[in-house]
Design an enzyme around this catalytic site. Structure first.
Site, PDB file in Angstrom:
ATOM      1  N   THR A 168       0.609  -1.247   0.007  1.00  0.00           N
ATOM      2  CA  THR A 168      -0.028   0.015   0.111  1.00  0.00           C
ATOM      3  C   THR A 168       0.937   1.015  -0.101  1.00  0.00           C
ATOM      4  O   THR A 168       1.711   1.372   0.747  1.00  0.00           O
ATOM      5  CB  THR A 168      -1.018  -0.071   1.413  1.00  0.00           C
ATOM      6  OG1 THR A 168      -1.714   1.204   1.147  1.00  0.00           O
ATOM      7  CG2 THR A 168      -0.156  -0.146   2.546  1.00  0.00           C
ATOM      8  N   HIS A 224       0.840 -12.789  12.896  1.00  0.00           N
ATOM      9  CA  HIS A 224       1.795 -13.430  13.958  1.00  0.00           C
ATOM     10  C   HIS A 224       1.640 -14.935  14.192  1.00  0.00           C
ATOM     11  O   HIS A 224       2.371 -15.529  14.827  1.00  0.00           O
ATOM     12  CB  HIS A 224       1.778 -12.503  15.384  1.00  0.00           C
ATOM     13  CG  HIS A 224       3.112 -12.491  15.949  1.00  0.00           C
ATOM     14  ND1 HIS A 224       4.302 -13.388  15.427  1.00  0.00           N
ATOM     15  CD2 HIS A 224       3.391 -11.774  17.068  1.00  0.00           C
ATOM     16  CE1 HIS A 224       5.230 -13.140  16.366  1.00  0.00           C
ATOM     17  NE2 HIS A 224       4.946 -12.113  17.206  1.00  0.00           N
TER      18      HIS A 224
END
Length: 492
Positions: free
Chosen positions: A411, A463
């Protein structure tokens, strides 16, 4: 010929085209624009309208030859998949088709009858064409609240029939809780949200002068009618002509030039899909974001050199191109980051390819199309793919298939002058890189403080499958390539 036989013949002439599933399982689409109207001649494969799904805008071709008999819905109306949106008279030479030969129109206040399942076509019969890569879905079981759906259908049909022959069946009286429906020929044209606004403001649409295309009343027209220009007396005293002077009101806070303190916009299409996706991602995948600030002076110089390279002639060359290449190099050196979490199967899916997503801000909202097999592309091929992706997204022509199957995303928040951010993962992906603004800043270079081109990168990762060490290695590799772009040769 008996009345029954005539009605049956007319029914066979009038063919319905239903809203197809243009997005692999999507349940509804909004009609953005009609390219045809009642009485227009159409041919098999001709595009008749443009619709917007939760993923993209798509043009729909008609699968029949004939003359448009009826448009079932106005522009701006959201229609469930499987619902008829247009009817075509496939034998106009036989004379005008009576309304009795077409599916009968429901009364304005009645609930539409459920669509009957279509019979399987006989062998050799022509099937409804399917848009490439999609499929024709059955009618959705997900429906709007009944009252809202009835109002949409009633308003759309009444507005369409205003331009049709007066022999059509006049609409029935609306429920007692609403104003009686005027004859189609006298009913002003306005979309359902505009009708609601007029009702809330107490504006009679029949007294409003339309400024929209084809005589359609817009929101601005309603506001103009609700707040006419005051006379000289009203402007001076604050009272209407002939009325007793009223105490001067307290000064109101400054508002936008439209005079509205608030405005409401329906959540639908791309905006609705984006909201659902980011909420699901934020509360499903445990996000971790790491940051690094890096001297990209050499990369910026390389961008200028590549613009003069004959091999890059005619291609879009900008810093994002080299950031994309740096990310692909980092993924190649750390392939474990290119994976997805399969909750249902309790597996980590490692991918041997990279479909590189590029977050793009468009007039319809944020979309994330991806470049298929970006890992296998040369720098010129990657530049061409990036250029095509940007142009297609700005035109609103990105197809649903182009936004599926991504593995990692970039992005570019730097184009807005933003230093960096904490991007949310695109659902189904393990990492997303935010590329911040490149700014001239004081930087220690070779033992001296000098002005250098500096940017900040942020990498968010899932994660569950990317631990801190792996995420740090990926971000460090990206930064290293951008600081010394010669590594594109030695590491690639």
């Amino acid at each position: 010929m008996t009345d029954t036989a005539a009605a049956g013949a007319a029914a066979q002439r009038i063919r319905e085209f239903r809203m197809p599933d243009v997005g692999e399982g999507l349940t509804e689409a909004e009609i953005l624009k009609w390219y045809v109207g009642p009485g227009d001649t159409v041919t098999d494969g001709q595009v008749v309208c443009e619709v917007e799904t939760a993923k993209a805008a798509v043009e729909l071709p008609i699968p029949y030859n004939g003359v448009v008999h009826e448009l079932r819905f106005e522009e701006g109306v959201t229609v469930d998949v499987g619902t008829p949106i247009i009817t075509v008279d496939t034998d106009p030479s036989a004379g005008p088709a009576e309304t009795g030969g077409a599916p009968a129109a429901e009364p304005a206040g009645a609930a539409p009858a459920p669509a009957e399942p279509e019979a399987e076509p006989e062998e050799g019969a022509k099937r409804q064409p399917v848009l490439v890569g999609y499929g024709v879905g059955t009618a959705s079981t997900k429906r709007r609240p009944r009252k809202q759906r009835q109002n949409h259908v009633r308003d759309a049909r009444v507005a369409v029939r205003a331009d049709m022959d007066a022999t059509t069946t006049p609409p029935a009286v609306a429920p007692a809780t609403e104003d009686p429906v005027k004859p189609a020929a006298d009913r002003p044209l306005a979309k359902p949200p505009v009708r609601k606004l007029a009702k809330d403001l107490g504006v009679d649409l029949a007294a409003v002068t339309p400024t929209g295309p084809n005589g359609i009343i817009t929101r601005e027209d309603v506001h103009a009618a609700a707040a006419p220009a005051p006379s000289h007396e009203a402007a001076v005293t604050g009272a209407a002509p002939g009325a007793a002077p009223a105490p001067a009101p307290a000064p109101a806070p400054a508002v936008w030039s439209t005079g509205e303190r608030e405005r409401r916009v329906p959540i639908r299409g791309v905006r609705k899909a984006t909201a659902q996706a980011v909420v699901s991602s934020a509360f499903t995948a445990p996000h971790v974001t790491e940051f690094v600030t890096v001297d990209v002076t050499r990369t910026m110089k390389l961008v200028q050199e590549l613009k003069q390279d004959p091999d890059m002639a005619g291609l879009r060359v900008n810093p994002l191109l080299l950031v994309a290449k740096a990310l692909l190099v980092a993924v190649r050196r750390n392939p474990e980051v290119n994976a997805a979490w399969d909750e249902a199967g309790q597996e980590i899916v490692h991918k041997e390819y990279v479909n590189l997503g590029i977050a793009a801000a468009t007039p319809r909202g944020l979309i994330v199309p991806n470049i298929k097999d970006a890992h296998a592309k040369t720098l010129p091929e990657l530049a061409r793919a990036l250029g095509d992706l940007v142009v297609t997204a700005r035109e609103g022509k990105t197809s649903p298939s182009d936004m599926q199957g991504g593995t990692v995303t970039i992005t570019n928040v730097g184009v807005f002058g933003v230093d960096t951010g904490t991007p949310i993962l695109n659902p189904g992906e393990s990492a997303i890189l935010a590329f911040g603004a490149v700014k001239l800043q004081p930087w220690v270079h070779k033992g001296k403080v000098k002005p250098r081109q500096v940017t900040t990168l942020a990498l968010s990762f899932d994660h569950r499958l990317v631990d801190g060490e792996l995420g740090s290695k990926v971000l460090a590799d990206i930064a290293a390539v951008l600081e010394h772009p010669k590594r594109l040769i030695t590491w690639a």
